[in-house]
Structure formats: structure tokens, C-alpha cells
Design a protein around this motif. Structure first.
Motif, PDB file in Angstrom:
ATOM      1  N   ALA A  49       1.753  -2.378   0.704  1.00 51.87           N
ATOM      2  CA  ALA A  49       0.907  -1.217   0.428  1.00 51.87           C
ATOM      3  C   ALA A  49       0.482  -1.208  -1.029  1.00 51.87           C
ATOM      4  O   ALA A  49      -0.686  -1.008  -1.348  1.00 51.87           O
ATOM      5  N   LEU A  67      -1.899  -4.005  -1.894  1.00 53.46           N
ATOM      6  CA  LEU A  67      -3.207  -3.638  -1.360  1.00 53.46           C
ATOM      7  C   LEU A  67      -3.958  -2.732  -2.330  1.00 53.46           C
ATOM      8  O   LEU A  67      -5.144  -2.886  -2.594  1.00 53.46           O
ATOM      9  N   LEU A  68      -3.226  -1.762  -2.834  1.00 54.36           N
ATOM     10  CA  LEU A  68      -3.851  -0.821  -3.760  1.00 54.36           C
ATOM     11  C   LEU A  68      -3.972  -1.406  -5.164  1.00 54.36           C
ATOM     12  O   LEU A  68      -4.630  -0.840  -6.021  1.00 54.36           O
ATOM     13  N   ILE A  93       4.129   6.638   2.306  1.00 52.82           N
ATOM     14  CA  ILE A  93       2.967   5.798   2.577  1.00 52.82           C
ATOM     15  C   ILE A  93       2.026   6.509   3.560  1.00 52.82           C
ATOM     16  O   ILE A  93       0.807   6.457   3.409  1.00 52.82           O
ATOM     17  N   ASN A 113      -0.838   8.685   2.390  1.00 58.94           N
ATOM     18  CA  ASN A 113      -2.140   8.093   2.098  1.00 58.94           C
ATOM     19  C   ASN A 113      -3.090   8.320   3.267  1.00 58.94           C
ATOM     20  O   ASN A 113      -4.252   8.665   3.069  1.00 58.94           O
ATOM     21  N   PHE A 155      -1.044   8.786  -2.633  1.00 57.97           N
ATOM     22  CA  PHE A 155       0.375   8.953  -2.929  1.00 57.97           C
ATOM     23  C   PHE A 155       0.666   8.349  -4.293  1.00 57.97           C
ATOM     24  O   PHE A 155      -0.088   7.519  -4.798  1.00 57.97           O
TER      25      PHE A 155
END
Ligand code: HEM
Ligand code: NAG
Ligand code: NAG
Ligand code: NAG
Ligand code: NAG
Length: 512
Positions: free
Chosen positions: A10, A13-14, A59, A62, A68
Motif C-alpha cells: 500500500a 503504491l502511494l 488501509i 483509504n 490515511f
């Protein structure tokens, strides 16, 4: 481990934060113990407290709420509240900035993030460690940026008389600006007593060597047995903390939601301009607050009050007075919901123990103190419906731990404290003057707060400071009686600290 993978994915990814979390440093001397599997998490959710979100819950925020917080980069103690069985505060002075920076750089893998504290118990270390710096500490390291908080810049000792403290009760390690920083070490491990804490303290001593000197150390711990989660006067604590947007995945009935920037510097809702590297830090107000427990017990007995029906024993009247001073019974049950008798089931139920706001149908918010005195501890420090808006900027996260032994039988029978005990009080906020300091000065110490009442509320009787220490409204039969309450909480020291994000430690604090 599965959660970890989702979470790491996660974050990559961000593309925020440090990318890898929970991976122990193979060169760390702590690695040996970190490999021992835990079966219980570091943090304990005491009765009546809000549960912690899981990594997966956060998570999911989001998906539902669009955002988040990068909790793998935020130090672990900030957002979780009062959930430590053991907590040691290791205050230090920096002797040699260059070797301190080198040591801290190697120590970063041991600094515990929020994500680690929310991860499965088996992947948590034996104890968490956080680090925070005073203004003189940052200066010693050559960081001269203005962090945008004037109270932080001058330190708590310079602010002590404004807070109402008597400098004569301040202990020498805190008097002045000699404390450069503090390590917080927290764990649930109670047996063998303190072994995890000692292990981490020796790790600090061997890692930092003569680059630092220990200035003071406070070994705090939850009270034993059924008193766990209760502060030394006997009242359940850590019940009411705000929910933080982007972190708290549920909002309990009656709980205030604050924008993340009320707590974290640089986030939405932070009101000040600060250097960009302070993002996801916070200011920590630390107070060593000594509690005179046998004196409190004797005074409430001597001044025991009666209910309107006149049916209470002296001991019940003492408990009733104590409950009205706090606004909660010892079990945590709010007097606003159960004004005449304690209700332990209510106290232990997070779904209902915050679900009140002092307003009632057919009761005047400006004159009725039959349920809760205007001066009560929880009403002064969170006035709820007494103020027209939610005042979210004046909320902070309380995260302290009691210190000192239980009251001995000789202390109890003599009504006199002979041992030092109290609260190692911690509050986190993005602006000290809006959080801790506002609650202390503008609210607890101010006799006319809450405003616009038909009578003067008086000074808050537990932590309020000023002279005379007159709290009104404690007696429900005659709320006009002013009680001159002895000072049962004595401030004996403290400091304002900045708690940087973990990337700020690697990128700024340890950079030369
Ligand atoms: C030894 C000193 C103190 C003791 C024994 C103490 C004890 C307590 C207790 C028993 C509660 C109720 C439990 C809860 O709502 O979580 C509480 C709540 C609270 N206290 Fe304290 N406290 C102390 C110092 C302070 C100080 C110095 C401040 C700030 C200046 C403060 C601010 C608060 C706040 C904001 C709440 C939550 C109120 C609410 O949201 O309803 N406390 N405290
Ligand atoms: C967050 O939500 C956005 C849009 O809903 C999505 O594209 C993104 O993949 C999500 N990120 C994570 C880490 O789940
Ligand atoms: C999610 O967003 C909604 C709407 O903005 C808000 O009411 C709610 O409090 C948020 N929940 C959390 C847990 O932040
Ligand atoms: C408030 O007072 C009105 C009129 O006296 C009464 O009908 C009503 O039931 C009361 N409400 C409560 C909650 O006591
Ligand atoms: C302690 O306080 C209680 C309650 O006021 C009182 O009855 C008792 O006499 C006191 N004991 C001493 C030794 O002063």
C-alpha cells in the motif's frame, strides 16, 4: 506477515514514507531479543478504553475516507493513548553532537512506528522506543530552524509560573534547559519485572556511550491488579481521547473527531507555518505531577457530601465528592449519565462511557450542576456542550502513565504521603498553546470558565492552579458552597519536546 505485505505494498503504491517497515536491522544489538516471538501486543487496551485500529482497518480508511496517515513514519506513542503497562522516561543531555548523530543513525531501526504497534503481536519487538527533543536539544545538534511554537522554543521551565506552578517544587533535573531529549520505552512485560525495559536501557547506554548523559529517569507503570488503567487517586483513565481523522477507524458515541493536524505538525488543521521536515511530528508536553493520595482520601472523607435524599454513609459521601471533582466515578462512569451512584458496567463500556455532553432536556446548561459540577476535571478540560462549537483545536492526545508505588498502610493510616507517586503526564498536540497549555491555563486555572454560567465555576480542583483554589458546585445540595481544595497534585517538573517523524530523524536530525 500477510498484513505487512499488504501494508508495504500500500505504501509503495502511494510512494510515501520509508517503504520498508518492521524489518529488524540485522546489525542492531537488539536483534537478538527482537527475534523472540511475542504472544501479546506491546500495548494493553485497558477496560473502558477505545480499541486500537488494525493495519487493515487503517488501509480500508483509504477506500472509505480517501486518506490515511503514513503510520510507518509516525512515532508509535503519539496516536494510541494511555495503553502502557510499563513506561520508562530516560531524559538525557547531549555531550557530543557528532557522535550522538552517528549513534542515533544506527539506532533508527529501534525507533518504533505506529504501524509496528498496530501489527500482529508476533511481529512486534519486546518494547517500543520513541525519541523526542527539547528546543535546546535541537540547538545542540545544530538545528536552528524555528519550529513555529514559541512555548517549545522557550521550554517549560520558563513557562512554569504561567502554568501556575511554584518553582520551589520543581526538581533540579527539570529546572532550566539542561534536558536535551528523552527516550520513551514502553512495554507490557511485567514479569520478570522490568527485564525488557532494562534491556532497552542498556541498549541505549551502549549505543550512545558518552555522547549523552542521563539527566533523570522515571520508571512508570500501570497500577497492579484491578487498579490497572486507573490513576493513583483510583479513577479509571485514558477513556476520553479524540479520534484522529486518517487514523481512527471507528468513532465512539460522544467522541470528538479532530483533523490530523490538531495532533500532527504539518497536517491539515495545523495552524502554524513550520519547516517542511516537521511533517508528521508532534509536540509533547511532559509533566511530572506528584499526587498526594492519602491526603486526597482523608480530605474527601472529612468533607464527605450528602445526596439530596440524605442516605449516604461517610465513605459513600467521600466517593461521591471525589466523583464530582473528576466528573467520573472511579469505575470511569460519567456523573453526567449516572449522577448519584457508580455504574461499573457503564464505566467499562467504551460504547457508552463517553456518550454525554452535559446538556439535558429540562435542565439548564447555565445553572444546573446536579449531575456534574462546572469545575469538574473532565468538564474543565473538555467542556463539550458548554461551548458553542467543538473546539477541536483545543484537544490533545493524553498518553501518560502513573509512576510510583501503591500507598503503604503507614501512609494510609497517617493520611500522609512519604513516597513519591503520581502521573508521568504526556499530552501530544501540534500547538502547545492550543492543547495542553490552553487546557491548563485558559480552562483549569480560570475561575470563570466555562463562561456565561449563573455562578462562578471556580478553579478545577484536581490540577487547577491559582489562589485561592476555590472550586464551586461540588456540593449538589448547595452548589453555592465554595470549597478551598488543598493542592493534591504538585507539578515537580516537565519539559516541552518535539517528536519528529522517523524520516525526519534520518534526513534532518542525524544529518550533519
Ligand atoms: C495527576 C494529574 C491528573 C490526573 C490524576 C488526571 C486524571 C484524569 C481522569 C481520571 C480522567 C477521566 C478519564 C478520561 O476521561 O479519560 C481525566 C481526563 C482528562 N484529563 Fe486528566 N488528569 C490529570 C492531569 C491532567 C492535566 C494536567 C490535563 C491538562 C491540562 C488533563 C486533561 C485531561 C483531559 C483533556 C481529559 C479528558 C476529558 C474528556 O475528554 O472528557 N489531565 N484525567
Ligand atoms: C486508495 O484509493 C484510491 C482511489 O480510491 C486507489 O486508487 C488507491 O489504490 C488506494 N490506495 C491504497 C493504498 O489502497
Ligand atoms: C470518514 O469521513 C466521514 C465524512 O467525511 C466522516 O464523517 C467520518 O468521521 C470519517 N471517519 C473517520 C474514521 O475518519
Ligand atoms: C420535560 O418537561 C416536559 C414538561 O414538563 C415533560 O413533558 C417532558 O417529559 C420532560 N422531559 C424529560 C426528558 O424529562
Ligand atoms: C486520617 O483522616 C481520617 C479522615 O478524616 C481521620 O478520621 C483520621 O483521624 C486521620 N488520621 C490521622 C492519623 O490524622
Amino acid at each position: 506477515m500477510h498484513l505487512f505485505n499488504i501494508f508495504t505494498a500500500a505504501f509503495s503504491l502511494l510512494n510515501i514514507g520509508r517503504g520498508v517497515l518492521g524489518v529488524p536491522n540485522p546489525n542492531s544489538e537488539h536483534n537478538l531479543v527482537e527475534r523472540q516471538a511475542r504472544t501479546t501486543p506491546i500495548l494493553t487496551v485497558f477496560p473502558g478504553q477505545a480499541a486500537l485500529p488494525t493495519l487493515a482497518d487503517i488501509i480500508n480508511l483509504n477506500a472509505t475516507n480517501g486518506t490515511f496517515l503514513p503510520i510507518q513514519n509516525i512515532q508509535g506513542d503519539i496516536l494510541v493513548g494511555m495503553k502502557k503497562q510499563l513506561e520508562t522516561f530516560y531524559f538525557f543531555h547531549i555531550n557530543d553532537p557528532a557522535s550522538f548523530k552517528t549513534a542515533l543513525n544506527s539506532y533508527v531501526p529501534t525507533i518504533t512506528s505506529t504501524a509496528t504497534l498496530l501489527s500482529p503481536a508476533s511481529s512486534q519487538p519486546l518494547a517500543f522506543v520513541n525519541i523526542a527533543f527539547s528546543s535546546t536539544g535541537l540547538q545542540a545538534l545544530g538545528i536552528t530552524d524555528d519550529l513555529g511554537d514559541s512555548q517549545f522554543s522557550s521550554g517549560m521551565y520558563a513557562d512554569a509560573t504561567n502554568l501556575g506552578d511554584s518553582l520551589s517544587t520543581w526538581e533540579s533535573p527539570f529546572a532550566g534547559t539542561n534536558i536535551h531529549g528523552v527516550f520513551l520505552i514502553g512495554t507490557d512485560q511485567l514479569a520478570p519485572q522490568d527485564s525488557y525495559v532494562s534491556f532497552y536501557v542498556s541498549g541505549i547506554v551502549s549505543t550512545f556511550g558518552s555522547s549523552i548523559t542521563e539527566v533523570d529517569r522515571i520508571d512508570a507503570s500501570a497500577r497492579p491488579g484491578d487498579e490497572a488503567g486507573h490513576e493513583h487517586f483510583g479513577f479509571l483513565d485514558g477513556i476520553s481521547n479524540p479520534a484522529v481523522a486518517g487514523f481512527s477507524t471507528t468513532v465512539l458515541p460522544g467522541q470528538t473527531v479532530v483533523p490530523s493536524g490538531t495532533i500532527l505538525t504539518g497536517r491539515l488543521g495545523d495552524v502554524a507555518l513550520r519547516p517542511s521536515w516537521t511533517l508528521d511530528g508532534t509536540f509533547m508536553a511532559f509533566r511530572k505531577l506528584q499526587q498526594k493520595v492519602p491526603e486526597f482520601d482523608a480530605w474527601t472523607l472529612e468533607n464527605a457530601i450528602q445526596n439530596p435524599e440524605g442516605t449516604l454513609t461517610v465513605q459513600q459521601g467521600a466517593d461521591y465528592l471525589g466523583a464530582r471533582m473528576f466528573g467520573r466515578w472511579k469505575s470511569g462512569a460519567p456523573t453526567d449519565i449516572t449522577p448519584l451512584v457508580d455504574d461499573p458496567t457503564l464505566g467499562a463500556d467504551p460504547q457508552s462511557n463517553n456518550n454525554f455532553d452535559f446538556a439535558h432536556a429540562n435542565s439548564s446548561l447555565i445553572s444546573d450542576q446536579s449531575r456534574c459540577p462546572f469545575s469538574a476535571h473532565i468538564r474543565k478540560t473538555n467542556p463539550r456542550a458548554d461551548l458553542a462549537d467543538a473546539n477541536t483545536i483545543n484537544h490533545a492526545i493524553r498518553a501518560g502513565t502513573p509512576y510510583g508505588p501503591e500507598v503503604s498502610s503507614s501512609e494510609a493510616s497517617s493520611n500522609t504521603s512519604t513516597q513519591d507517586r503520581g502521573m508521568a503526564f504526556v499530552e501530544y498536540q501540534s500547538t502547545i498553546g492550543n492543547g495542553f497549555r490552553f487546557q491548563q491555563i485558559n480552562w483549569a486555572n480560570t475561575a470563570n470558565f466555562p463562561p456565561l454560567k449563573t455562578v462562578t465555576p471556580g478553579i478545577e480542583p484536581i490540577v487547577g492552579q491559582g489562589s485561592p483554589r476555590t472550586a464551586d458546585g461540588l456540593n449538589p445540595v448547595d452548589p453555592s458552597v465554595g470549597y478551598t481544595v488543598p493542592q493534591f497534585v504538585i507539578p515537580t517538573g516537565g519539559e516541552y519536546f518535539f517528536v519528529p517523524s522517523i524520516s525526519a530523524i534520518t534526513d534532518v536530525i542525524t544529518a550533519s
